[in-house]
Write an enzyme that holds these catalytic residues in place. Structure first.
Site, PDB file in Angstrom:
ATOM      1  N   GLU A 283       0.823  -1.205   0.000  1.00 31.96           N
ATOM      2  CA  GLU A 283       0.000   0.000   0.000  1.00 31.96           C
ATOM      3  C   GLU A 283       0.860   1.260   0.000  1.00 31.96           C
ATOM      4  OE1 GLU A 283      -3.011   0.233  -0.636  1.00 31.96           O
ATOM      5  OE2 GLU A 283      -3.750  -1.798  -0.329  1.00 31.96           O
TER       6      GLU A 283
ATOM      7  N   TYR B 288      -6.915   5.932   4.091  1.00 30.77           N
ATOM      8  CA  TYR B 288      -6.991   4.867   3.088  1.00 30.77           C
ATOM      9  C   TYR B 288      -6.125   3.680   3.486  1.00 30.77           C
ATOM     10  CZ  TYR B 288      -6.014   1.952  -0.839  1.00 30.77           C
ATOM     11  OH  TYR B 288      -5.852   0.837  -1.607  1.00 30.77           O
TER      12      TYR B 288
ATOM     13  N   ASP C 285     -10.395   4.503  -2.699  1.00 33.42           N
ATOM     14  CA  ASP C 285      -9.306   5.147  -3.441  1.00 33.42           C
ATOM     15  C   ASP C 285      -9.901   5.916  -4.617  1.00 33.42           C
ATOM     16  OD1 ASP C 285      -9.941   3.215  -5.334  1.00 33.42           O
ATOM     17  OD2 ASP C 285      -7.882   2.507  -5.586  1.00 33.42           O
TER      18      ASP C 285
END
Length: 357
Positions: free
Chosen positions: A104, A187, A205
């Site tokens: 990520e 996120y 996202d």
């Protein structure tokens, strides 16, 4: 224990490799104990939760044919995802919370094809947070190579130190604990909690926001990011944890592969029949997204050139004048050096530049 997670992360889904995708069954796998059921006429095995009715959407967007229930979106989208999800490393069983966290960090504003080889190399070198924490920050900056936005390497290193010191080397599960780590925002915290641990949270996202903007709100492009995006996604999510995790991933995948910003392939969309934007005739509702400044000749390019030079030199330090001697604008070069020092990405000691130690 896989990749720094307290318990092995259950796989949200499994997909065959690309070369076998057309010849073999695609399927999803949820947490242990979930049964599977054959979807009528689908010719594939899916978890029972894919076909399970989901909670209705309330008070979000508008649709000419009536408000679509979340089941009308989640069920076909999860089924589509079972057949069309890309075979990506972080989707493999046993990849673990540390691997998901690193992926990520790397995927922020960086294309998947650039991330995969560097992610695999990173995890071979530092398979756990403690392994990275034991290395100097300079090693993390060097290993980051050409991924761009190199502050992420320092943030990831600091997060690894914090995970090691605060959580015994185990990537935390709660969103609150994840948000307390360096470099992790809304996120990333929710992505790790959902995709590594299978918890039920909305993960939003850019691709997800575009999908919601078109299907629910009838807009060509989403507005600026806002906390209400999380509420919009949560209203669409199935109640089952596994189905919700799958839906989060499926919405991102639809935005990445089909509902793209410039050339949407509506004929391949599994929810085109209930898309408000399509029903309205694909109106041009404007695009208020902030445009990224040109890279060529920018301070970002100068910063990248300086970091690349420092990563490659054998003596590990060089004078400011010699770091990128061919750079055409010395004022810009010096400005880039100053900003890198301020960000902690390089150190200036006695007129010499080096990566942080």
């Amino acid at each position: 224990v896989a990749m720094g997670s307290r318990v092995p992360a259950w796989p949200i889904f499994r997909v065959p490799s690309a070369r076998r995708a057309r010849a073999t069954t695609s399927w999803l796998v949820g947490p242990p104990g979930l049964s599977t059921s054959r979807m009528p006429g689908a010719g594939r095995i899916l978890p029972a939760y894919v076909a399970r009715p989901a909670r209705p959407v309330r008070g979000i967007g508008s649709y000419a044919g009536g408000m679509p229930r979340s089941a009308e979106i989640a069920t076909p989208l999860n089924a589509w995802f079972a057949d069309n999800a890309r075979d990506l490393p972080w989707r493999h069983p046993g990849f673990g919370a540390w691997g998901v966290l690193v992926s990520e960090f790397m995927l922020q504003q960086t294309p998947v094809n650039r991330v995969i080889p560097l992610l695999e190399a990173w995890l071979r070198r530092w398979p756990t947070p403690a392994a990275l924490a034991a290395s100097p920050p300079a090693d993390a900056v060097r290993q980051w190579a050409n991924l761009g936005y190199p502050r992420r390497a320092l943030w990831l290193h600091r997060a690894a130190v914090e995970i090691t010191e605060r959580h015994g080397g185990v990537v935390p599960r709660s969103v609150e604990d994840l948000l307390a780590l360096t470099g992790i925002g809304n996120y990333t915290a929710r992505a790790v909690a959902v995709f590594a641990y299978g918890d039920r949270h909305p993960v939003v996202d850019t691709n997800t926001r575009r999908v919601i903007a078109r299907i629910i709100d009838g807009q060509a492009h989403p507005g600026a990011p806002h906390r209400r995006d999380l509420a919009a996604m949560e209203a669409l999510m199935p109640s089952d944890d596994g189905a919700a995790a799958c839906f989060n991933a499926a919405a991102m995948e639809l935005g990445a592969l089909v509902c793209t910003a410039r050339s949407p392939r509506c004929g391949s969309c599994p929810v085109s029949a209930i898309c408000a934007w399509r029903a309205a005739g694909y109106p041009d509702t404007g695009d208020t997204r902030k445009k990224q400044a040109k890279y060529e000749g920018s301070d970002r390019q100068a910063r990248g050139a300086i970091l690349a030079a420092l990563r490659e030199i054998e003596v590990h330090q060089v004078s400011a004048e010699e770091v990128i001697p061919a750079w055409p604008d010395p004022v810009q070069r010096d400005r880039a050096i100053d900003s890198l020092v301020a960000d902690g990405l390089i150190e200036a000691v006695d007129g010499m530049l080096r990566l942080p130690r």
